[in-house]
Motif scaffolding. Sequence first.
Motif, PDB file in Angstrom:
ATOM      1  N   MET A 100      13.956   1.744  -2.197  1.00  0.00           N
ATOM      2  CA  MET A 100      13.746   3.188  -2.109  1.00  0.00           C
ATOM      3  C   MET A 100      12.328   3.471  -1.651  1.00  0.00           C
ATOM      4  SD  MET A 100      15.858   4.014  -5.591  1.00  0.00           S
ATOM      5  CE  MET A 100      15.083   2.570  -6.337  1.00  0.00           C
ATOM      6  N   THR A 101      12.187   4.090  -0.485  1.00  0.00           N
ATOM      7  CA  THR A 101      10.865   4.414   0.030  1.00  0.00           C
ATOM      8  C   THR A 101      10.123   5.314  -0.951  1.00  0.00           C
ATOM      9  OG1 THR A 101      11.698   6.320   1.285  1.00  0.00           O
ATOM     10  CG2 THR A 101      11.606   4.171   2.421  1.00  0.00           C
ATOM     11  N   HIS A 102      10.855   6.226  -1.560  1.00  0.00           N
ATOM     12  CA  HIS A 102      10.341   7.052  -2.655  1.00  0.00           C
ATOM     13  C   HIS A 102      11.541   7.725  -3.312  1.00  0.00           C
ATOM     14  CE1 HIS A 102      10.470   9.725   0.833  1.00  0.00           C
ATOM     15  NE2 HIS A 102      10.273  10.795   0.073  1.00  0.00           N
ATOM     16  N   LEU A 103      11.310   8.426  -4.393  1.00  0.00           N
ATOM     17  CA  LEU A 103      12.406   8.878  -5.244  1.00  0.00           C
ATOM     18  C   LEU A 103      12.714  10.373  -5.132  1.00  0.00           C
ATOM     19  CD1 LEU A 103      11.494   6.685  -8.344  1.00  0.00           C
ATOM     20  CD2 LEU A 103      13.481   6.389  -6.842  1.00  0.00           C
ATOM     21  N   THR A 173      -3.298  -5.952   1.448  1.00  0.00           N
ATOM     22  CA  THR A 173      -3.729  -5.280   2.671  1.00  0.00           C
ATOM     23  C   THR A 173      -2.791  -4.129   3.001  1.00  0.00           C
ATOM     24  OG1 THR A 173      -2.450  -6.831   4.026  1.00  0.00           O
ATOM     25  CG2 THR A 173      -4.749  -7.403   3.576  1.00  0.00           C
ATOM     26  N   ASP A 174      -3.236  -3.236   3.892  1.00  0.00           N
ATOM     27  CA  ASP A 174      -2.469  -2.023   4.211  1.00  0.00           C
ATOM     28  C   ASP A 174      -1.071  -2.305   4.749  1.00  0.00           C
ATOM     29  OD1 ASP A 174      -4.309  -0.124   3.398  1.00  0.00           O
ATOM     30  OD2 ASP A 174      -5.356  -0.133   5.318  1.00  0.00           O
ATOM     31  N   PHE A 175      -0.938  -3.363   5.527  1.00  0.00           N
ATOM     32  CA  PHE A 175       0.357  -3.691   6.117  1.00  0.00           C
ATOM     33  C   PHE A 175       0.820  -5.045   5.587  1.00  0.00           C
ATOM     34  CE2 PHE A 175      -1.773  -0.801   8.990  1.00  0.00           C
ATOM     35  CZ  PHE A 175      -0.783   0.085   9.391  1.00  0.00           C
ATOM     36  N   GLY A 176       0.557  -5.288   4.304  1.00  0.00           N
ATOM     37  CA  GLY A 176       0.746  -6.611   3.731  1.00  0.00           C
ATOM     38  C   GLY A 176       2.193  -6.988   3.472  1.00  0.00           C
ATOM     39  N   PHE A 177       2.405  -8.280   3.287  1.00  0.00           N
ATOM     40  CA  PHE A 177       3.733  -8.853   3.088  1.00  0.00           C
ATOM     41  C   PHE A 177       4.139  -8.736   1.624  1.00  0.00           C
ATOM     42  CE2 PHE A 177       6.638 -12.470   2.343  1.00  0.00           C
ATOM     43  CZ  PHE A 177       7.579 -12.230   3.335  1.00  0.00           C
ATOM     44  N   ASN A 184       6.912  -6.768   5.427  1.00  0.00           N
ATOM     45  CA  ASN A 184       5.645  -6.077   5.207  1.00  0.00           C
ATOM     46  C   ASN A 184       5.897  -4.628   4.805  1.00  0.00           C
ATOM     47  OD1 ASN A 184       4.951  -8.502   6.613  1.00  0.00           O
ATOM     48  ND2 ASN A 184       2.982  -7.593   7.154  1.00  0.00           N
ATOM     49  N   ILE A 185       4.957  -4.071   4.034  1.00  0.00           N
ATOM     50  CA  ILE A 185       5.091  -2.693   3.558  1.00  0.00           C
ATOM     51  C   ILE A 185       3.765  -1.958   3.736  1.00  0.00           C
ATOM     52  CG2 ILE A 185       5.538  -1.203   1.567  1.00  0.00           C
ATOM     53  CD1 ILE A 185       7.234  -3.444   0.384  1.00  0.00           C
ATOM     54  N   PHE A 186       3.840  -0.745   4.275  1.00  0.00           N
ATOM     55  CA  PHE A 186       2.684   0.149   4.343  1.00  0.00           C
ATOM     56  C   PHE A 186       2.836   1.193   3.243  1.00  0.00           C
ATOM     57  CE2 PHE A 186       0.580   4.021   6.023  1.00  0.00           C
ATOM     58  CZ  PHE A 186      -0.708   3.525   6.218  1.00  0.00           C
ATOM     59  N   PHE A 187       1.852   1.287   2.357  1.00  0.00           N
ATOM     60  CA  PHE A 187       1.883   2.265   1.265  1.00  0.00           C
ATOM     61  C   PHE A 187       1.152   3.532   1.705  1.00  0.00           C
ATOM     62  CE2 PHE A 187       3.205  -1.339  -1.065  1.00  0.00           C
ATOM     63  CZ  PHE A 187       3.699  -0.927  -2.296  1.00  0.00           C
ATOM     64  N   ALA A 188       1.733   4.692   1.402  1.00  0.00           N
ATOM     65  CA  ALA A 188       1.144   5.976   1.793  1.00  0.00           C
ATOM     66  C   ALA A 188       1.231   6.951   0.624  1.00  0.00           C
ATOM     67  CB  ALA A 188       1.864   6.540   3.010  1.00  0.00           C
ATOM     68  N   LYS A 194       2.406   6.652  -3.573  1.00  0.00           N
ATOM     69  CA  LYS A 194       2.892   5.298  -3.266  1.00  0.00           C
ATOM     70  C   LYS A 194       4.278   5.268  -2.600  1.00  0.00           C
ATOM     71  CE  LYS A 194      -0.827   3.414  -4.901  1.00  0.00           C
ATOM     72  NZ  LYS A 194      -1.571   4.707  -5.039  1.00  0.00           N
ATOM     73  N   GLN A 195       4.440   6.120  -1.595  1.00  0.00           N
ATOM     74  CA  GLN A 195       5.598   5.986  -0.707  1.00  0.00           C
ATOM     75  C   GLN A 195       5.472   4.650   0.032  1.00  0.00           C
ATOM     76  OE1 GLN A 195       7.754   8.514   2.932  1.00  0.00           O
ATOM     77  NE2 GLN A 195       5.578   8.783   2.550  1.00  0.00           N
ATOM     78  N   MET A 196       6.601   3.989   0.307  1.00  0.00           N
ATOM     79  CA  MET A 196       6.578   2.662   0.930  1.00  0.00           C
ATOM     80  C   MET A 196       7.336   2.666   2.249  1.00  0.00           C
ATOM     81  SD  MET A 196       7.156   0.153  -2.391  1.00  0.00           S
ATOM     82  CE  MET A 196       8.804   0.777  -2.781  1.00  0.00           C
ATOM     83  N   LEU A 197       6.686   2.164   3.304  1.00  0.00           N
ATOM     84  CA  LEU A 197       7.300   2.070   4.631  1.00  0.00           C
ATOM     85  C   LEU A 197       7.516   0.600   4.993  1.00  0.00           C
ATOM     86  CD1 LEU A 197       6.137   4.984   4.595  1.00  0.00           C
ATOM     87  CD2 LEU A 197       5.665   4.705   7.042  1.00  0.00           C
ATOM     88  N   PRO A 198       8.761   0.146   5.041  1.00  0.00           N
ATOM     89  CA  PRO A 198       9.044  -1.248   5.391  1.00  0.00           C
ATOM     90  C   PRO A 198       8.819  -1.520   6.876  1.00  0.00           C
ATOM     91  CG  PRO A 198      10.930  -0.176   4.321  1.00  0.00           C
ATOM     92  CD  PRO A 198       9.982   0.887   4.710  1.00  0.00           C
TER      93      PRO A 198
END
Length: 286
Positions: A100-103, A173-177, A184-188, A194-198
């Motif tokens: 879930m990218t966010h809830l 890291t920002d685009f870490g595994f 990899n996930i980018f957190f925003a 803490k939304q997560m972008l795969p």
Amino acid sequence: MKIYPIEAGNFKLDGGAMFGVVPKTIWSKTNPADANNLIDIAARCMLIEDGNRLTLIDTGMGTKQSEKFFSYYSLWGDHSLDKSLAQHGFHRDDITDVFMTHLHFDHCGGSVNRTADGEGFEVAFKNAKFWTNENHWQWATQPNAREKASFLHENIIPMQESGQLHFIQRPDTDFGFSNEMGFNIFFADGHTEKQMLPHIQYGDKTIVFCADLLATAGHIPIPYVMGYDTRPLLTMGEKTKFLTAAADHNYYLWLEHDAHNPIVTVEHTEKGIRLKEVFRLEDILI
């Protein structure tokens, strides 16, 4: 690895809310509104088949809310999560992981169904692990007044009660595994905490599931930030970092909410980062 689009249902949202301070005369050029100022929105989830793992990213609104609730969102089209899974030869019981990218309800509502007697709630994927992160879970279960209407108790708590809820550790890291997910996930934090972008490595392409950091192709210019975001200035900084990487590395951006432009790329221009190319799903998902 194979990737499948899972169309969980289309709806409409107020165009002004979707574009914040951007005037309608500008945003309506890319996202035309109907007579009620509503624009077309998709819930285009992603299914990743990788070995024995079948991971579903986001689940749409679901079907358990009241008729009154759904009337606020002007549902349209005939897509559904179950129908879309079946089109690709799958059933919800096949899913091993739900990421879930966010809830917010339009991203996780399909993760929980009503029980057969209609009196309670149960997870919709009985064989799956449900993945979020601890900071976002706390944010969602102790919601601020601005987001309270988007974090629905019945969408969230049954995951924990089922014993199937798991937390992802934020990479260094920002685009870490992510070891838990294998991508990899980018957190925003601008839209919500803490939304997560795969970031999915698919052959020689990197496909990024953009969730609500980039709702539609019309939102590519950095100042075009949704009125729903809790920290719009932070979103602008995150978009700058993310879209710069996307332009530099030619990421393929999977737009969950764009009903008409499913995958796009971006490029650097004299006016900033702008749309480069729009792709059909079948152009990318060979």
